[in-house]
Scaffold this motif. Structure first.
Motif, short mmCIF file in Angstrom:
data_model
loop_
_atom_site.label_atom_id
_atom_site.label_comp_id
_atom_site.label_asym_id
_atom_site.label_seq_id
_atom_site.Cartn_x
_atom_site.Cartn_y
_atom_site.Cartn_z
N LEU A 1 158.20 83.49 92.81
CA LEU A 1 157.28 82.92 93.78
C LEU A 1 156.38 83.98 94.43
CD1 LEU A 1 156.66 80.08 94.69
CD2 LEU A 1 158.27 80.36 96.58
N SER A 2 156.67 85.25 94.21
CA SER A 2 155.80 86.31 94.73
C SER A 2 154.52 86.47 93.90
CB SER A 2 156.54 87.64 94.79
OG SER A 2 157.02 88.00 93.50
N SER A 3 154.44 85.77 92.77
CA SER A 3 153.25 85.81 91.92
C SER A 3 152.23 84.78 92.40
CB SER A 3 153.63 85.52 90.47
OG SER A 3 152.50 85.12 89.72
N VAL A 4 151.00 85.22 92.63
CA VAL A 4 149.96 84.28 93.06
C VAL A 4 149.73 83.20 92.02
CG1 VAL A 4 148.02 85.63 92.13
CG2 VAL A 4 147.65 84.14 94.11
N GLN A 61 152.49 80.66 92.35
CA GLN A 61 152.26 79.89 93.57
C GLN A 61 151.36 78.69 93.30
OE1 GLN A 61 150.74 82.74 96.38
NE2 GLN A 61 152.63 83.95 96.31
N LYS A 62 150.33 78.88 92.50
CA LYS A 62 149.41 77.77 92.19
C LYS A 62 150.15 76.64 91.49
CE LYS A 62 146.46 80.53 90.12
NZ LYS A 62 145.29 80.94 89.28
N ALA A 63 150.97 76.99 90.52
CA ALA A 63 151.71 75.97 89.77
C ALA A 63 152.71 75.25 90.67
CB ALA A 63 152.41 76.60 88.57
N VAL A 64 153.42 76.02 91.49
CA VAL A 64 154.39 75.41 92.41
C VAL A 64 153.68 74.49 93.39
CG1 VAL A 64 155.96 75.91 94.33
CG2 VAL A 64 156.11 77.23 92.21
N TRP A 65 152.55 74.93 93.93
CA TRP A 65 151.79 74.12 94.87
C TRP A 65 151.38 72.80 94.22
CZ3 TRP A 65 147.60 76.75 98.40
CH2 TRP A 65 147.22 75.87 99.40
N GLY A 66 150.90 72.86 92.98
CA GLY A 66 150.52 71.64 92.28
C GLY A 66 151.70 70.70 92.08
N LEU A 122 153.90 86.91 80.38
CA LEU A 122 153.47 86.75 81.76
C LEU A 122 154.02 85.45 82.33
CD1 LEU A 122 149.72 87.80 81.31
CD2 LEU A 122 151.57 89.21 82.26
N VAL A 123 153.93 85.32 83.66
CA VAL A 123 154.30 84.08 84.34
C VAL A 123 153.04 83.49 84.97
CG1 VAL A 123 156.67 84.78 84.78
CG2 VAL A 123 154.92 85.37 86.45
N PRO A 124 153.03 82.16 85.14
CA PRO A 124 154.09 81.18 84.89
C PRO A 124 154.02 80.60 83.49
CG PRO A 124 152.27 80.09 85.99
CD PRO A 124 151.88 81.54 85.86
N VAL A 125 155.10 79.92 83.14
CA VAL A 125 155.15 79.07 81.96
C VAL A 125 155.75 77.73 82.39
CG1 VAL A 125 156.29 78.67 79.73
CG2 VAL A 125 155.36 80.93 80.26
N ALA A 153 153.49 75.12 102.20
CA ALA A 153 154.61 75.84 102.79
C ALA A 153 155.65 76.19 101.74
CB ALA A 153 155.24 75.00 103.91
N ALA A 154 155.83 75.32 100.75
CA ALA A 154 156.80 75.57 99.69
C ALA A 154 156.31 76.62 98.70
CB ALA A 154 157.12 74.27 98.95
N ALA A 155 154.98 76.78 98.60
CA ALA A 155 154.41 77.62 97.55
C ALA A 155 154.00 79.00 98.02
CB ALA A 155 153.20 76.92 96.95
N LEU A 156 153.76 79.19 99.31
CA LEU A 156 153.16 80.42 99.80
C LEU A 156 154.12 81.22 100.68
CD1 LEU A 156 149.63 79.05 100.80
CD2 LEU A 156 150.32 80.08 98.62
N PRO A 157 154.93 82.06 100.07
CA PRO A 157 155.84 82.90 100.86
C PRO A 157 155.12 84.12 101.39
CG PRO A 157 156.08 83.43 98.57
CD PRO A 157 155.04 82.32 98.65
N PRO A 158 155.76 84.93 102.23
CA PRO A 158 155.16 86.22 102.63
C PRO A 158 154.90 87.08 101.40
CG PRO A 158 157.05 85.69 104.00
CD PRO A 158 157.06 84.69 102.88
N LEU A 159 153.92 87.95 101.49
CA LEU A 159 153.62 88.83 100.38
C LEU A 159 154.77 89.80 100.14
CD1 LEU A 159 149.87 89.82 100.86
CD2 LEU A 159 150.83 87.99 99.48
#
Length: 205
Positions: A8-11, A14-19, A52-55, A198-204
Motif C-alpha cells: 500500500l506504500s506504492s502510489v 493505492q490507485k487500484a485499492v481506491w478503485g 512491478l506492482v500492482p497486479v 481513507a483505505a487507500a492513502l496511508p502515510p508516506l
C-alpha cells in the motif's frame, strides 16, 4: 476470486485499492514489492514480466499497469459513474489518467525517493530541487484546471479523481517547500474524506 498484489506504500497500488474500495468489490490484497519482495519470484514474474506492482487477478484473468486496472474496474463495474458514458467526458478521464502517469507522478518521483527513501546524508539537493520545480509546474496546471470545478471531469467523482488524488497525496505530503494551490488543496481535502480514500492513502513510507 479477486486478488490484488502490491504494497500500500506504492502510489500505483493505492490507485487500484481506491478503485476497488469505491466500487465495493471484494478482494484480497497480497503484500508484494519493496521490503516485501516477491516480485522477482518466478510465479510473480509469470503474472507480470515487468516485476512491478500492482497486479490484479480475477478468476484467471491477469492485468498489470495501475491505470489499466483502474480503467478496467471503472468501465466494467461502474460505467456512468467512475467512468462516464458520454464519449467526450470519458475521453477527458482518459486524458487525466495519462497525464498523471506521464507527467505528474514522474515529476514527483525523485523528490519522493530522495526525501522519503534515501538517508539524509545521501540525499542530493539538486535532484530534489529539479523534481520540486517539475512538480510545481504540474501542480499549477492541476490547480488552474480545478479552479471553479468540484472534480477533475464534470460535476461528479470519476476515475480521474482517483489517479490524480493518489498523485496529489504524495506531492502534498513530501517534506519540501511548496507553493500553496488553493483549488488543488480544496479538491484534495474534499476527495480525501471519502471512505475509499481513507483505505487507500496511508502515510508516506
Amino acid at each position: 476470486m479477486r486478488r490484488l498484489w502490491g504494497r500500500l506504500s506504492s502510489v500505483n497500488v493505492q490507485k487500484a485499492v481506491w478503485g476497488l474500495e469505491e466500487l465495493g468489490l471484494p478482494y484480497e490484497r497480497v503484500e508484494a514489492g519493496g521490503a516485501f519482495g516477491r516480485v522477482r519470484d518466478p510465479d510473480y514474474v509469470a503474472l507480470n514480466p515487468n516485476g512491478l506492482v500492482p497486479v490484479l487477478e480475477e478468476d484467471g484473468f491477469v492485468l498489470w499497469e495501475s491505470n489499466a486496472i483502474l480503467r478496467y474496474l471503472a468501465r466494467g463495474h461502474d460505467r456512468g459513474g467512475l467512468w462516464p458514458e458520454q464519449p467526450q467526458a470519458a475521453a477527458l478521464v482518459d486524458q487525466w489518467l495519462d497525464w498523471q502517469a506521464t507527467r505528474f507522478t514522474p515529476s514527483t518521483r525523485d523528490a519522493f525517493w530522495q526525501t522519503v527513501r534515501t538517508p539524509p546524508e545521501q540525499r542530493d539537493q539538486a535532484v530534489i530541487d529539479r523534481s520540486v520545480a517539475a512538480s510545481e509546474d504540474c501542480a499549477a496546471i492541476l490547480d488552474a484546471h480545478l479552479t471553479g470545478r468540484p472534480y477533475a471531469v464534470g460535476d461528479r467523482f470519476t476515475a480521474a479523481d482517483i489517479a490524480l488524488g493518489a498523485a496529489t497525496h504524495r506531492w502534498l505530503h513530501l517534506d519540501v517547500p511548496r507553493i500553496e494551490r488553493p483549488a488543488l488543496r480544496a479538491w484534495y481535502e474534499r476527495i480525501r474524506t471519502r471512505p475509499a480514500a481513507a483505505a487507500a492513502l496511508p502515510p508516506l513510507s
